[in-house]
Design a protein around this motif. Structure first.
Motif, short mmCIF file in Angstrom:
data_model
loop_
_atom_site.label_atom_id
_atom_site.label_comp_id
_atom_site.label_asym_id
_atom_site.label_seq_id
_atom_site.Cartn_x
_atom_site.Cartn_y
_atom_site.Cartn_z
N ILE A 82 -14.67 -38.18 -9.95
CA ILE A 82 -15.69 -37.67 -9.01
C ILE A 82 -15.55 -36.16 -8.97
O ILE A 82 -14.43 -35.63 -8.89
N VAL A 84 -17.81 -32.37 -7.77
CA VAL A 84 -18.98 -31.65 -7.24
C VAL A 84 -18.83 -30.19 -7.66
O VAL A 84 -17.72 -29.61 -7.54
N GLN A 89 -19.78 -27.55 -3.04
CA GLN A 89 -18.77 -28.33 -2.32
C GLN A 89 -18.85 -28.09 -0.82
O GLN A 89 -19.42 -27.11 -0.36
N ARG A 90 -18.26 -29.00 -0.06
CA ARG A 90 -18.21 -28.99 1.40
C ARG A 90 -19.60 -29.06 2.02
O ARG A 90 -19.85 -28.52 3.09
N ARG A 91 -20.51 -29.74 1.35
CA ARG A 91 -21.85 -29.93 1.91
C ARG A 91 -22.23 -31.41 1.92
O ARG A 91 -23.41 -31.75 2.01
N GLY A 92 -21.24 -32.26 1.77
CA GLY A 92 -21.48 -33.69 1.91
C GLY A 92 -21.76 -34.45 0.62
O GLY A 92 -21.91 -35.67 0.65
N GLY A 94 -19.82 -34.91 -2.13
CA GLY A 94 -18.70 -35.76 -2.57
C GLY A 94 -18.69 -37.06 -1.78
O GLY A 94 -18.56 -38.15 -2.35
N ALA A 95 -18.86 -36.96 -0.47
CA ALA A 95 -18.89 -38.16 0.37
C ALA A 95 -20.09 -39.04 0.00
O ALA A 95 -19.96 -40.27 -0.07
N ASN A 118 -3.84 -32.07 -4.82
CA ASN A 118 -5.30 -31.95 -4.64
C ASN A 118 -5.69 -32.30 -3.21
O ASN A 118 -6.22 -33.38 -2.91
N ALA A 120 -8.03 -31.31 -1.18
CA ALA A 120 -9.43 -31.57 -0.85
C ALA A 120 -9.80 -33.02 -1.16
O ALA A 120 -10.38 -33.72 -0.32
N ALA A 123 -8.03 -35.49 1.14
CA ALA A 123 -8.67 -35.53 2.47
C ALA A 123 -9.93 -36.39 2.43
O ALA A 123 -10.20 -37.18 3.35
N LEU A 124 -10.72 -36.22 1.36
CA LEU A 124 -11.93 -37.05 1.22
C LEU A 124 -11.57 -38.53 1.16
O LEU A 124 -12.15 -39.36 1.87
N TYR A 125 -10.59 -38.86 0.33
CA TYR A 125 -10.24 -40.27 0.14
C TYR A 125 -9.65 -40.86 1.44
O TYR A 125 -9.96 -42.00 1.79
N LYS A 127 -10.34 -39.95 4.41
CA LYS A 127 -11.47 -40.14 5.33
C LYS A 127 -12.20 -41.45 5.03
O LYS A 127 -12.74 -42.08 5.94
C1 COA Z 1 -13.04 -33.61 -4.03
C2 COA Z 1 -14.51 -33.18 -4.09
C3 COA Z 1 -15.27 -34.17 -4.99
C4 COA Z 1 -15.10 -33.23 -2.67
O1 COA Z 1 -16.50 -32.97 -2.78
P1 COA Z 1 -17.31 -32.22 -1.59
O2 COA Z 1 -18.75 -32.37 -1.89
O3 COA Z 1 -16.79 -30.86 -1.40
O4 COA Z 1 -16.89 -33.12 -0.34
P2 COA Z 1 -17.72 -33.31 1.02
O5 COA Z 1 -18.41 -32.06 1.39
O6 COA Z 1 -18.54 -34.54 0.92
O7 COA Z 1 -16.51 -33.54 2.04
C5 COA Z 1 -16.28 -34.82 2.67
C6 COA Z 1 -14.94 -34.74 3.39
O8 COA Z 1 -13.87 -34.60 2.47
C7 COA Z 1 -12.87 -33.74 3.04
N1 COA Z 1 -12.80 -32.49 2.25
C8 COA Z 1 -13.57 -32.16 1.20
N2 COA Z 1 -13.19 -30.96 0.70
C9 COA Z 1 -12.16 -30.55 1.46
C10 COA Z 1 -11.35 -29.37 1.46
N3 COA Z 1 -11.53 -28.39 0.56
N4 COA Z 1 -10.37 -29.26 2.38
C11 COA Z 1 -10.16 -30.23 3.29
N5 COA Z 1 -10.93 -31.38 3.38
C12 COA Z 1 -11.90 -31.52 2.46
C13 COA Z 1 -13.31 -33.44 4.45
O9 COA Z 1 -12.81 -34.46 5.29
C14 COA Z 1 -14.82 -33.56 4.30
O10 COA Z 1 -15.47 -33.81 5.52
P3 COA Z 1 -15.93 -32.56 6.44
O11 COA Z 1 -16.64 -31.58 5.56
O12 COA Z 1 -16.80 -33.20 7.46
O13 COA Z 1 -14.65 -31.98 6.98
C15 COA Z 1 -14.65 -31.72 -4.60
O14 COA Z 1 -13.74 -30.90 -3.87
C16 COA Z 1 -14.39 -31.55 -6.08
O15 COA Z 1 -15.26 -31.78 -6.91
N6 COA Z 1 -13.17 -31.10 -6.45
C17 COA Z 1 -12.85 -30.83 -7.85
C18 COA Z 1 -12.76 -32.11 -8.66
C19 COA Z 1 -11.72 -33.06 -8.08
O16 COA Z 1 -10.62 -32.65 -7.72
N7 COA Z 1 -12.09 -34.35 -8.00
C20 COA Z 1 -11.21 -35.39 -7.52
C21 COA Z 1 -10.30 -35.82 -8.62
S1 COA Z 1 -9.21 -37.14 -8.12
#
Ligand code: COA
Length: 156
Positions: A82, A84, A89-92, A94-95, A118, A120, A123-125, A127
């Motif tokens: 997964i 983004v 990022q941080r705009r929903g 990933g969720a 990792n 970020a 934290a997503l997982y 949640k």
């Molecule tokens: C992990 C990833 C997919 C999250 O995508 P995203 O679109 O930024 O996530 P969202 O905006 O939907 O965030 C959902 C929740 O996840 C958590 N979260 C996401 N990014 C975070 C960060 N940088 N720090 C802390 N919490 C975080 C929070 O709980 C967040 O909810 P909130 O914004 O209401 O606090 C993105 O950071 C990414 O692509 N990272 C690089 C690739 C990667 O590491 N993938 C996972 C490999 S296992």
């Protein structure tokens, strides 16, 4: 302002865009052409997040990607990747991608691996209800451990 996006099935025609996204998101953990080609033709759940391009340019920009790999004989499915785009990022997204992939998987348990550092992604997982069930030492390039996280389908 709310982000305008759609979650759609990803297809082979998305290969170039998914490859570019992988390299922006994952650096040394990015999947190569063969793995991406394979996943874009395999019988797995593969979804993309797209945003409209600027007015008048037409088309859509692929800014997120998720793969869910069902293993029915083993009773679980893997969230295999997964990502983004950093600008979105941080705009929903990933969720939204994770929720959409989970909704299309029918196995009783869901699993994934993530680098221990990792924060970020972890934290997503968390949640979403995933909890660490084991640690695979030296799993990733560079020797970092991978956390194996799991949840019953529907939890979180
Ligand atoms: C992990 C990833 C997919 C999250 O995508 P995203 O679109 O930024 O996530 P969202 O905006 O939907 O965030 C959902 C929740 O996840 C958590 N979260 C996401 N990014 C975070 C960060 N940088 N720090 C802390 N919490 C975080 C929070 O709980 C967040 O909810 P909130 O914004 O209401 O606090 C993105 O950071 C990414 O692509 N990272 C690089 C690739 C990667 O590491 N993938 C996972 C490999 S296992």
């Amino acid at each position: 302002m709310a982000l305008d996006y759609a979650i759609l099935p990803a297809r082979l025609g998305d290969l170039l865009a998914v490859h570019a996204l992988e390299h922006r998101c994952f650096d040394r953990d990015a999947w190569g052409w063969f793995d991406l080609f394979s996943v874009l033709v395999a019988n797995v759940v593969r979804l993309k997040a797209v945003t409209p391009t600027k007015l008048g340019q037409g088309g859509a920009r692929l800014v997120g990607f998720v793969v869910g790999d069902p293993r029915p004989s083993q009773g679980f499915a893997w969230i295999a990747t997964i990502g983004v785009h950093p600008d979105f990022q941080r705009r929903g997204l990933g969720a939204a991608l994770l929720a959409a992939a989970e909704a299309q998987l029918t196995e009783p348990r869901l699993r994934l691996t993530v680098r221990r550092s990792n924060a970020a992604a972890i934290a997503l997982y968390e949640k979403f209800g995933y909890r660490t069930v084991t640690v695979w030492e030296r799993y990733y390039a560079g020797g970092e451990a991978g956390l194996v996280m799991e949840k019953p389908h529907g939890a979180g």
